[in-house]
Design a protein around this motif. Structure first.
Motif, mmCIF file in Angstrom:
data_model
loop_
_atom_site.group_PDB
_atom_site.id
_atom_site.type_symbol
_atom_site.label_atom_id
_atom_site.label_comp_id
_atom_site.label_asym_id
_atom_site.label_seq_id
_atom_site.Cartn_x
_atom_site.Cartn_y
_atom_site.Cartn_z
ATOM 1 N N GLN A 23 27.069 11.564 -55.608
ATOM 2 C CA GLN A 23 27.087 10.101 -55.570
ATOM 3 C C GLN A 23 24.999 9.989 -55.145
ATOM 4 O OE1 GLN A 23 28.829 7.474 -56.583
ATOM 5 N NE2 GLN A 23 30.262 9.787 -56.672
ATOM 6 N N ASP A 24 25.095 8.777 -55.225
ATOM 7 C CA ASP A 24 24.014 8.169 -54.777
ATOM 8 C C ASP A 24 23.399 8.571 -53.366
ATOM 9 O OD1 ASP A 24 24.194 5.465 -54.914
ATOM 10 O OD2 ASP A 24 23.418 5.518 -55.884
ATOM 11 N N ASP A 26 22.822 5.180 -51.431
ATOM 12 C CA ASP A 26 23.630 4.314 -50.894
ATOM 13 C C ASP A 26 25.080 4.946 -51.228
ATOM 14 O OD1 ASP A 26 21.383 2.829 -51.131
ATOM 15 O OD2 ASP A 26 21.110 2.264 -52.987
ATOM 16 N N ILE A 27 25.291 5.429 -51.607
ATOM 17 C CA ILE A 27 27.530 5.488 -51.123
ATOM 18 C C ILE A 27 27.124 7.027 -50.672
ATOM 19 C CG2 ILE A 27 28.726 5.961 -52.462
ATOM 20 C CD1 ILE A 27 27.939 4.368 -54.981
ATOM 21 N N TRP A 47 26.778 0.646 -50.572
ATOM 22 C CA TRP A 47 26.952 -0.329 -51.318
ATOM 23 C C TRP A 47 25.740 -0.315 -52.886
ATOM 24 C CZ3 TRP A 47 28.626 -4.944 -50.443
ATOM 25 C CH2 TRP A 47 29.589 -5.711 -49.034
ATOM 26 N N GLN A 48 26.325 -1.314 -53.544
ATOM 27 C CA GLN A 48 24.973 -1.594 -54.877
ATOM 28 C C GLN A 48 24.977 -2.480 -54.900
ATOM 29 O OE1 GLN A 48 27.471 0.560 -58.406
ATOM 30 N NE2 GLN A 48 26.403 2.573 -57.697
ATOM 31 N N GLY A 49 23.224 -3.095 -54.120
ATOM 32 C CA GLY A 49 23.064 -4.191 -54.319
ATOM 33 C C GLY A 49 23.729 -5.228 -53.538
ATOM 34 N N LYS A 51 26.986 -5.665 -53.986
ATOM 35 C CA LYS A 51 28.281 -4.890 -53.986
ATOM 36 C C LYS A 51 28.888 -4.242 -53.565
ATOM 37 C CE LYS A 51 31.276 -3.159 -58.021
ATOM 38 N NZ LYS A 51 31.196 -2.404 -60.077
ATOM 39 N N GLN A 52 30.116 -3.730 -53.117
ATOM 40 C CA GLN A 52 30.813 -3.143 -52.206
ATOM 41 C C GLN A 52 31.504 -2.713 -52.979
ATOM 42 O OE1 GLN A 52 33.597 -3.405 -49.601
ATOM 43 N NE2 GLN A 52 33.744 -2.297 -48.036
ATOM 44 N N ILE A 53 30.769 -0.183 -52.035
ATOM 45 C CA ILE A 53 31.682 0.751 -53.734
ATOM 46 C C ILE A 53 32.545 1.266 -52.258
ATOM 47 C CG2 ILE A 53 31.280 2.511 -54.534
ATOM 48 C CD1 ILE A 53 29.622 -0.217 -55.856
#
Length: 110
Positions: A23-24, A26-27, A47-49, A51-53
Motif C-alpha cells: 500500500q502507499d 499513508d496506509i 487515511w487518504q485525505g 477518508k479512513q481506509i
C-alpha cells in the motif's frame, strides 16, 4: 524434508501476499497472527485525505485442524494456494460461503 505447520503455512501465504501488494505510505499493512486462538488476518489501515481506509482482504482461522477461509479477496485464492502446498480439500472450509452452499463445493463441510 522440512515439515511446515498449518500456522506457518498461512502466515507465509499472508506475508507473501502483503509483500506483493504494498500500500502507499499513508496506509499501514498489518499482519495479525494470533497463534493462541489461530486467527490470521491481513489488514490495511490508514487515511487518504479525510477518508479512513480500513480493509481486511484475508482472514483465515484454523479450527479442528482445518483451514477456515473467512475472507479472501486475493486474485489467486487462498484455497488454491493451500492446495498447491499439499493441503487436502477435506482440510479447507470456505467459511465465506453459507453453510447451505458449502455442500456444493469440493471442499470440507463441517
Amino acid at each position: 524434508m522440512e515439515t511446515i505447520t498449518y500456522q506457518q503455512l498461512i502466515k507465509d501465504i499472508i506475508e507473501n501476499y502483503a509483500h506483493k501488494h504494498p500500500q502507499d505510505n499513508d496506509i499501514e499493512t498489518q499482519i495479525v497472527c494470533d497463534t493462541i486462538n489461530n486467527h490470521y488476518l491481513l489488514l490495511y489501515v490508514g487515511w487518504q485525505g479525510e477518508k479512513q481506509i480500513y480493509g481486511c482482504p484475508i482472514h483465515v482461522d484454523i479450527k479442528d485442524n482445518k483451514f477456515w477461509i473467512q475472507r479472501d479477496l486475493t486474485e489467486q485464492g487462498i484455497a488454491s494456494q493451500l492446495l498447491e502446498s499439499g493441503v487436502s480439500k477435506e482440510n479447507i472450509v470456505l467459511g465465506f460461503r453459507s453453510p447451505f452452499n458449502r455442500k456444493f463445493t469440493d471442499f470440507a463441510t463441517p
